[in-house]
Motif scaffolding. Structure first.
Motif, PDB file in Angstrom:
ATOM      1  N   HIS A  81       0.621  11.627  -0.663  1.00  0.00           N
ATOM      2  CA  HIS A  81      -0.773  11.769  -1.044  1.00  0.00           C
ATOM      3  C   HIS A  81      -1.333  10.376  -1.304  1.00  0.00           C
ATOM      4  CE1 HIS A  81       0.825  11.426  -5.210  1.00  0.00           C
ATOM      5  NE2 HIS A  81      -0.393  10.978  -5.506  1.00  0.00           N
ATOM      6  N   ARG A  82      -2.655  10.286  -1.307  1.00  0.00           N
ATOM      7  CA  ARG A  82      -3.316   8.998  -1.542  1.00  0.00           C
ATOM      8  C   ARG A  82      -3.901   8.973  -2.947  1.00  0.00           C
ATOM      9  NH1 ARG A  82      -4.241   6.010   3.241  1.00  0.00           N
ATOM     10  NH2 ARG A  82      -3.881   7.198   5.154  1.00  0.00           N
ATOM     11  N   GLU A  83      -3.893   7.783  -3.544  1.00  0.00           N
ATOM     12  CA  GLU A  83      -4.544   7.599  -4.838  1.00  0.00           C
ATOM     13  C   GLU A  83      -4.936   6.138  -4.996  1.00  0.00           C
ATOM     14  OE1 GLU A  83      -0.984   6.868  -8.062  1.00  0.00           O
ATOM     15  OE2 GLU A  83      -1.345   8.950  -7.456  1.00  0.00           O
ATOM     16  N   MET A  84      -5.796   5.887  -5.962  1.00  0.00           N
ATOM     17  CA  MET A  84      -6.218   4.529  -6.266  1.00  0.00           C
ATOM     18  C   MET A  84      -5.320   3.960  -7.361  1.00  0.00           C
ATOM     19  SD  MET A  84      -8.623   4.178  -4.091  1.00  0.00           S
ATOM     20  CE  MET A  84      -9.301   2.578  -4.594  1.00  0.00           C
ATOM     21  N   LYS A  85      -4.945   2.684  -7.197  1.00  0.00           N
ATOM     22  CA  LYS A  85      -4.048   2.041  -8.152  1.00  0.00           C
ATOM     23  C   LYS A  85      -4.559   0.633  -8.434  1.00  0.00           C
ATOM     24  CE  LYS A  85       0.784   0.566  -8.662  1.00  0.00           C
ATOM     25  NZ  LYS A  85       2.121   0.517  -7.985  1.00  0.00           N
ATOM     26  N   GLU A  86      -4.627   0.280  -9.713  1.00  0.00           N
ATOM     27  CA  GLU A  86      -5.034  -1.077 -10.067  1.00  0.00           C
ATOM     28  C   GLU A  86      -3.852  -2.018  -9.882  1.00  0.00           C
ATOM     29  OE1 GLU A  86      -7.766  -2.877 -13.526  1.00  0.00           O
ATOM     30  OE2 GLU A  86      -5.751  -2.335 -14.238  1.00  0.00           O
ATOM     31  N   MET A 121      -8.925  -2.085  -7.856  1.00  0.00           N
ATOM     32  CA  MET A 121      -8.395  -0.784  -7.474  1.00  0.00           C
ATOM     33  C   MET A 121      -8.149  -0.794  -5.969  1.00  0.00           C
ATOM     34  SD  MET A 121      -8.183   0.746 -10.341  1.00  0.00           S
ATOM     35  CE  MET A 121      -7.806   2.432  -9.812  1.00  0.00           C
ATOM     36  N   VAL A 122      -6.938  -0.474  -5.580  1.00  0.00           N
ATOM     37  CA  VAL A 122      -6.536  -0.478  -4.177  1.00  0.00           C
ATOM     38  C   VAL A 122      -5.998   0.911  -3.835  1.00  0.00           C
ATOM     39  CG1 VAL A 122      -4.978  -1.488  -2.462  1.00  0.00           C
ATOM     40  CG2 VAL A 122      -5.985  -2.938  -4.243  1.00  0.00           C
ATOM     41  N   GLU A 123      -6.425   1.454  -2.688  1.00  0.00           N
ATOM     42  CA  GLU A 123      -5.907   2.752  -2.269  1.00  0.00           C
ATOM     43  C   GLU A 123      -4.478   2.600  -1.776  1.00  0.00           C
ATOM     44  OE1 GLU A 123      -7.887   6.385   0.007  1.00  0.00           O
ATOM     45  OE2 GLU A 123      -7.144   4.889   1.424  1.00  0.00           O
ATOM     46  N   VAL A 124      -3.583   3.423  -2.294  1.00  0.00           N
ATOM     47  CA  VAL A 124      -2.187   3.387  -1.888  1.00  0.00           C
ATOM     48  C   VAL A 124      -1.758   4.779  -1.431  1.00  0.00           C
ATOM     49  CG1 VAL A 124      -1.621   1.491  -3.461  1.00  0.00           C
ATOM     50  CG2 VAL A 124      -1.331   3.864  -4.232  1.00  0.00           C
ATOM     51  N   LEU A 125      -0.695   4.795  -0.644  1.00  0.00           N
ATOM     52  CA  LEU A 125      -0.089   6.046  -0.199  1.00  0.00           C
ATOM     53  C   LEU A 125       1.155   6.285  -1.056  1.00  0.00           C
ATOM     54  CD1 LEU A 125      -0.462   8.107   2.280  1.00  0.00           C
ATOM     55  CD2 LEU A 125       1.556   6.964   3.205  1.00  0.00           C
ATOM     56  N   GLN A 171       0.816  -1.216   0.000  1.00  0.00           N
ATOM     57  CA  GLN A 171       0.000   0.000   0.000  1.00  0.00           C
ATOM     58  C   GLN A 171       0.851   1.267   0.000  1.00  0.00           C
ATOM     59  OE1 GLN A 171      -2.238  -1.492   3.552  1.00  0.00           O
ATOM     60  NE2 GLN A 171      -4.034  -0.734   2.439  1.00  0.00           N
TER      61      GLN A 171
END
Length: 254
Positions: free
Chosen positions: A124-129, A239-243, A75
């Motif tokens: 920052h946070r974002e969504m990543k496949e 889609m997984v939220e990552v930092l 993550q």
């Protein structure tokens, strides 16, 4: 010298619904020392606390970020502009303001501020496949039972030879998926549709052990999930939220 941590930067004013009063600012570290770990690395990622004091021993910066934001390694990712991560191990010894004993989550909030101030961390946070395993119900249904209404939460993990085992009570399927992830190399996403809390027992051989030194007696986690729990693991993408780490430096001096 142990360096004080400025609490002014932590003050966030929040309007209360009661008489328009402001909520008190979150607690901060009163003092904190950050030093390179002197070794040997007999114990790493060692977290301990007593009252307002906390010690984190032998953490690399990515480990400190994972602890501060309560994340798994998959993550946390680094922006392309960020140099290769620093794998120096650090020890942090700190004392929170006040005399009460903060919870681990409260210590994590303080650690986020410390990383911003001492490591100049920006995120920052974002969504990543990414590839995941979806945890779904097998064709014959679950082989475990719902916890009794008055059951206490239990989360025990142990080792039996080459195998690892887990015994859970009052566990949500989201937490079960998170624990199963420890046997694997990618995230596990709960897609069972089960919304209660359950008593779970499972034993399996971690994937890295099988890959490095296979043994006929090994229990694949895929087999364990199906035969012991009545569930299945399906390879998917999600889609997984990552930092995302935008900037991080070696820590400033104490």
């Amino acid at each position: 010298m142990i360096r004080p941590i400025g609490s002014a930067s932590l003050i966030v004013l929040m309007t209360s619904g009661v008489f328009g009063q402001s909520a008190p600012p979150p607690r901060a570290f009163e003092v904190a020392s950050v030093k390179p770990h002197q070794g040997p690395l007999s114990r790493i990622f060692d977290f301990s606390s007593s009252g307002p004091r906390v010690t984190l021993q032998a953490y690399p910066p990515i480990g400190l970020i994972m602890e501060a934001y309560n994340l798994k390694n998959y993550q946390v990712t680094f922006a392309a502009s960020v140099p290769q991560p620093d794998y120096t191990y650090y020890d942090i010894v700190a004392k929170a303001e006040g005399n009460g004993a903060p919870t681990r989550n409260e210590f994590r909030q303080m650690l986020q501020t410390l990383l911003a101030e001492r490591f100049n961390l920006k995120v920052h946070r974002e969504m990543k496949e990414m590839p995941v395993y979806a945890l779904v119900v097998g064709k014959n249904g679950p082989k475990f039972k719902e916890s009794a209404p008055d059951a206490a939460f239990v989360s025990n993990h142990g080792v039996n030879g080459r195998n690892q085992n887990m015994t859970l009570s009052k566990a949500t399927m989201e937490s079960v998926a998170d624990d199963i992830r420890n046997f694997l190399d990618r995230p596990v996403v709960d897609k069972t549709g089960l919304t209660g809390t359950y008593d779970i027992k499972m034993e399996a051989t971690p994937g890295f052990t099988i890959n490095n030194d296979p043994d006929l007696r090994d229990i694949s986690v895929f087999t364990a999930v199906q035969e012991q729990l009545g569930l299945r693991l399906e390879a998917q993408k999600a889609m997984v939220e990552v930092l995302v780490v935008d900037h991080v430096e070696k820590p400033s001096e104490n």
